[in-house]
Design a protein around this motif. Structure first.
Motif, PDB file in Angstrom:
ATOM      1  N   GLY A   1      64.941   5.211  -2.612  1.00  0.00           N
ATOM      2  CA  GLY A   1      65.952   6.256  -2.721  1.00  0.00           C
ATOM      3  C   GLY A   1      65.443   7.576  -3.251  1.00  0.00           C
ATOM      4  O   GLY A   1      64.239   7.768  -3.463  1.00  0.00           O
ATOM      5  N   VAL A   2      66.400   8.478  -3.481  1.00  0.00           N
ATOM      6  CA  VAL A   2      66.102   9.825  -3.982  1.00  0.00           C
ATOM      7  C   VAL A   2      67.137  10.192  -5.046  1.00  0.00           C
ATOM      8  O   VAL A   2      68.341  10.023  -4.829  1.00  0.00           O
ATOM      9  CB  VAL A   2      66.141  10.875  -2.838  1.00  0.00           C
ATOM     10  N   SER A   3      66.647  10.703  -6.162  1.00  0.00           N
ATOM     11  CA  SER A   3      67.507  11.196  -7.237  1.00  0.00           C
ATOM     12  C   SER A   3      66.994  12.545  -7.700  1.00  0.00           C
ATOM     13  O   SER A   3      65.849  12.909  -7.438  1.00  0.00           O
ATOM     14  CB  SER A   3      67.498  10.230  -8.430  1.00  0.00           C
ATOM     15  N   VAL A   4      67.856  13.282  -8.402  1.00  0.00           N
ATOM     16  CA  VAL A   4      67.452  14.534  -9.034  1.00  0.00           C
ATOM     17  C   VAL A   4      67.833  14.427 -10.508  1.00  0.00           C
ATOM     18  O   VAL A   4      68.993  14.166 -10.841  1.00  0.00           O
ATOM     19  CB  VAL A   4      68.132  15.757  -8.390  1.00  0.00           C
ATOM     20  N   LEU A   5      66.843  14.646 -11.376  1.00  0.00           N
ATOM     21  CA  LEU A   5      67.055  14.666 -12.815  1.00  0.00           C
ATOM     22  C   LEU A   5      67.036  16.128 -13.244  1.00  0.00           C
ATOM     23  O   LEU A   5      66.101  16.875 -12.905  1.00  0.00           O
ATOM     24  CB  LEU A   5      65.937  13.881 -13.499  1.00  0.00           C
ATOM     25  N   ARG A   6      68.101  16.557 -13.933  1.00  0.00           N
ATOM     26  CA  ARG A   6      68.200  17.948 -14.391  1.00  0.00           C
ATOM     27  C   ARG A   6      68.316  17.970 -15.907  1.00  0.00           C
ATOM     28  O   ARG A   6      69.049  17.159 -16.486  1.00  0.00           O
ATOM     29  CB  ARG A   6      69.429  18.625 -13.781  1.00  0.00           C
ATOM     30  N   ASP A   7      67.637  18.939 -16.520  1.00  0.00           N
ATOM     31  CA  ASP A   7      67.763  19.084 -17.964  1.00  0.00           C
ATOM     32  C   ASP A   7      68.964  19.967 -18.292  1.00  0.00           C
ATOM     33  O   ASP A   7      69.613  20.512 -17.388  1.00  0.00           O
ATOM     34  CB  ASP A   7      66.465  19.605 -18.583  1.00  0.00           C
ATOM     35  N   ALA A   8      69.256  20.124 -19.569  1.00  0.00           N
ATOM     36  CA  ALA A   8      70.434  20.880 -19.999  1.00  0.00           C
ATOM     37  C   ALA A   8      70.343  22.361 -19.642  1.00  0.00           C
ATOM     38  O   ALA A   8      71.364  23.045 -19.573  1.00  0.00           O
ATOM     39  CB  ALA A   8      70.631  20.709 -21.508  1.00  0.00           C
ATOM     40  N   LYS A   9      69.127  22.860 -19.382  1.00  0.00           N
ATOM     41  CA  LYS A   9      68.944  24.273 -19.022  1.00  0.00           C
ATOM     42  C   LYS A   9      68.975  24.480 -17.518  1.00  0.00           C
ATOM     43  O   LYS A   9      68.845  25.608 -17.054  1.00  0.00           O
ATOM     44  CB  LYS A   9      67.628  24.788 -19.593  1.00  0.00           C
ATOM     45  N   GLY A  10      69.099  23.399 -16.735  1.00  0.00           N
ATOM     46  CA  GLY A  10      69.168  23.520 -15.289  1.00  0.00           C
ATOM     47  C   GLY A  10      67.861  23.256 -14.565  1.00  0.00           C
ATOM     48  O   GLY A  10      67.821  23.262 -13.339  1.00  0.00           O
ATOM     49  N   GLY A  11      66.772  23.039 -15.303  1.00  0.00           N
ATOM     50  CA  GLY A  11      65.509  22.663 -14.666  1.00  0.00           C
ATOM     51  C   GLY A  11      65.685  21.327 -13.961  1.00  0.00           C
ATOM     52  O   GLY A  11      66.417  20.463 -14.445  1.00  0.00           O
ATOM     53  N   ALA A  12      65.049  21.163 -12.795  1.00  0.00           N
ATOM     54  CA  ALA A  12      65.271  19.957 -11.998  1.00  0.00           C
ATOM     55  C   ALA A  12      63.965  19.349 -11.519  1.00  0.00           C
ATOM     56  O   ALA A  12      62.980  20.061 -11.288  1.00  0.00           O
ATOM     57  CB  ALA A  12      66.161  20.280 -10.802  1.00  0.00           C
ATOM     58  N   LYS A  13      63.973  18.032 -11.363  1.00  0.00           N
ATOM     59  CA  LYS A  13      62.856  17.286 -10.789  1.00  0.00           C
ATOM     60  C   LYS A  13      63.438  16.284  -9.805  1.00  0.00           C
ATOM     61  O   LYS A  13      64.290  15.486 -10.160  1.00  0.00           O
ATOM     62  CB  LYS A  13      62.079  16.567 -11.882  1.00  0.00           C
TER      63      LYS A  13
ATOM     64  N   THR B   1      71.533  15.782 -16.534  1.00  0.00           N
ATOM     65  CA  THR B   1      72.292  15.015 -15.535  1.00  0.00           C
ATOM     66  C   THR B   1      71.330  14.222 -14.661  1.00  0.00           C
ATOM     67  O   THR B   1      70.165  14.588 -14.496  1.00  0.00           O
ATOM     68  CB  THR B   1      73.157  15.916 -14.628  1.00  0.00           C
ATOM     69  N   TRP B   2      71.861  13.133 -14.106  1.00  0.00           N
ATOM     70  CA  TRP B   2      71.152  12.327 -13.116  1.00  0.00           C
ATOM     71  C   TRP B   2      72.031  12.352 -11.874  1.00  0.00           C
ATOM     72  O   TRP B   2      73.225  12.063 -11.947  1.00  0.00           O
ATOM     73  CB  TRP B   2      70.975  10.902 -13.612  1.00  0.00           C
ATOM     74  N   GLU B   3      71.431  12.710 -10.727  1.00  0.00           N
ATOM     75  CA  GLU B   3      72.166  12.716  -9.474  1.00  0.00           C
ATOM     76  C   GLU B   3      71.433  11.851  -8.465  1.00  0.00           C
ATOM     77  O   GLU B   3      70.243  12.046  -8.219  1.00  0.00           O
ATOM     78  CB  GLU B   3      72.308  14.136  -8.925  1.00  0.00           C
ATOM     79  N   VAL B   4      72.145  10.899  -7.883  1.00  0.00           N
ATOM     80  CA  VAL B   4      71.585  10.054  -6.835  1.00  0.00           C
ATOM     81  C   VAL B   4      71.985  10.654  -5.489  1.00  0.00           C
ATOM     82  O   VAL B   4      73.177  10.789  -5.198  1.00  0.00           O
ATOM     83  CB  VAL B   4      72.091   8.595  -6.953  1.00  0.00           C
ATOM     84  N   LEU B   5      70.976  11.054  -4.692  1.00  0.00           N
ATOM     85  CA  LEU B   5      71.214  11.620  -3.368  1.00  0.00           C
ATOM     86  C   LEU B   5      71.182  10.556  -2.284  1.00  0.00           C
ATOM     87  O   LEU B   5      71.877  10.665  -1.278  1.00  0.00           O
ATOM     88  CB  LEU B   5      70.168  12.700  -3.058  1.00  0.00           C
TER      89      LEU B   5
ATOM     90  N   GLU C   1      74.258   4.170  -7.120  1.00  0.00           N
ATOM     91  CA  GLU C   1      74.875   4.693  -5.893  1.00  0.00           C
ATOM     92  C   GLU C   1      75.031   6.202  -6.012  1.00  0.00           C
ATOM     93  O   GLU C   1      74.930   6.770  -7.104  1.00  0.00           O
ATOM     94  CB  GLU C   1      76.244   4.029  -5.668  1.00  0.00           C
ATOM     95  N   MET C   2      75.356   6.857  -4.904  1.00  0.00           N
ATOM     96  CA  MET C   2      75.417   8.315  -4.863  1.00  0.00           C
ATOM     97  C   MET C   2      76.494   8.872  -5.808  1.00  0.00           C
ATOM     98  O   MET C   2      77.584   8.324  -5.910  1.00  0.00           O
ATOM     99  CB  MET C   2      75.639   8.784  -3.435  1.00  0.00           C
ATOM    100  N   GLY C   3      76.106   9.934  -6.476  1.00  0.00           N
ATOM    101  CA  GLY C   3      76.968  10.612  -7.428  1.00  0.00           C
ATOM    102  C   GLY C   3      76.131  11.296  -8.487  1.00  0.00           C
ATOM    103  O   GLY C   3      74.898  11.230  -8.472  1.00  0.00           O
ATOM    104  N   GLN C   4      76.807  11.955  -9.423  1.00  0.00           N
ATOM    105  CA  GLN C   4      76.116  12.675 -10.490  1.00  0.00           C
ATOM    106  C   GLN C   4      76.864  12.457 -11.796  1.00  0.00           C
ATOM    107  O   GLN C   4      78.103  12.473 -11.828  1.00  0.00           O
ATOM    108  CB  GLN C   4      76.050  14.170 -10.165  1.00  0.00           C
ATOM    109  N   TRP C   5      76.116  12.300 -12.884  1.00  0.00           N
ATOM    110  CA  TRP C   5      76.725  12.077 -14.192  1.00  0.00           C
ATOM    111  C   TRP C   5      75.810  12.637 -15.278  1.00  0.00           C
ATOM    112  O   TRP C   5      74.618  12.872 -15.064  1.00  0.00           O
ATOM    113  CB  TRP C   5      76.997  10.591 -14.430  1.00  0.00           C
ATOM    114  N   LYS C   6      76.413  12.879 -16.441  1.00  0.00           N
ATOM    115  CA  LYS C   6      75.681  13.369 -17.611  1.00  0.00           C
ATOM    116  C   LYS C   6      74.903  12.214 -18.237  1.00  0.00           C
ATOM    117  O   LYS C   6      75.409  11.087 -18.299  1.00  0.00           O
ATOM    118  CB  LYS C   6      76.648  13.939 -18.648  1.00  0.00           C
ATOM    119  N   VAL C   7      73.677  12.515 -18.706  1.00  0.00           N
ATOM    120  CA  VAL C   7      72.853  11.523 -19.391  1.00  0.00           C
ATOM    121  C   VAL C   7      72.405  12.061 -20.742  1.00  0.00           C
ATOM    122  O   VAL C   7      72.240  13.273 -20.921  1.00  0.00           O
ATOM    123  CB  VAL C   7      71.615  11.113 -18.555  1.00  0.00           C
ATOM    124  N   SER C   8      72.240  11.158 -21.672  1.00  0.00           N
ATOM    125  CA  SER C   8      71.733  11.469 -23.006  1.00  0.00           C
ATOM    126  C   SER C   8      70.908  10.256 -23.443  1.00  0.00           C
ATOM    127  O   SER C   8      71.474   9.218 -23.793  1.00  0.00           O
ATOM    128  CB  SER C   8      72.897  11.721 -23.961  1.00  0.00           C
TER     129      SER C   8
END
Length: 123
Positions: free
Chosen positions: A73-85, A102-106, A54-61
């Motif tokens: 759906g749509v998500s955004v995966l970001r690395d620790a340096k801020g790069g995003a896909k 981080t993983w963010e579900v839009l 569901e929608m939200g954002q959290w840290k992943v490891s």
């Protein structure tokens, strides 16, 4: 082995596991998640199933190598340096063990995943 050992994801009967990331990992929203674990290998290192978020954002490891296919759906995966896909239905990719970010579900997201847990000996 017989044909009965083949795991068919379309068959019902897999109990959903619902959860939230640990409170200290949640960055925004109420990212409830559900996993339908269709297969776990006898050694415990290999698994496959369906994940919904569901929608939200959290840290992943990631301690596992994970192949993913977004089916909804749509998500955004970001690395620790801020790069995003941005990840959308139809996208297929591998997240290597050791990835942090981080993983963010839009938009509510559903993915098919196959994971291989890196063993301590293989570090």
């Amino acid at each position: 082995m017989s044909i009965e050992t083949i795991v068919d994801f379309s068959q019902e009967g897999v109990a959903p596991e619902r959860y939230l990331p640990a409170p200290e990992k949640i960055l925004k929203g109420n990212p409830e998640q559900t996993v339908y674990q269709h297969y776990n290998s006898p050694c415990g290192q290999f698994g496959a199933g369906v994940w919904e978020g569901e929608m939200g954002q959290w840290k992943v490891s990631f301690t596992e190598h994970e192949y993913c296919e977004i089916v909804q759906g749509v998500s955004v995966l970001r690395d620790a340096k801020g790069g995003a896909k941005t990840l959308r239905a139809g996208d297929r990719f591998v997240i290597p063990a050791g990835f942090e970010g981080t993983w963010e579900v839009l938009e509510p997201c559903r993915k098919i995943y196959v994971s291989f847990e890196k063993s301590a000996a293989a570090s």
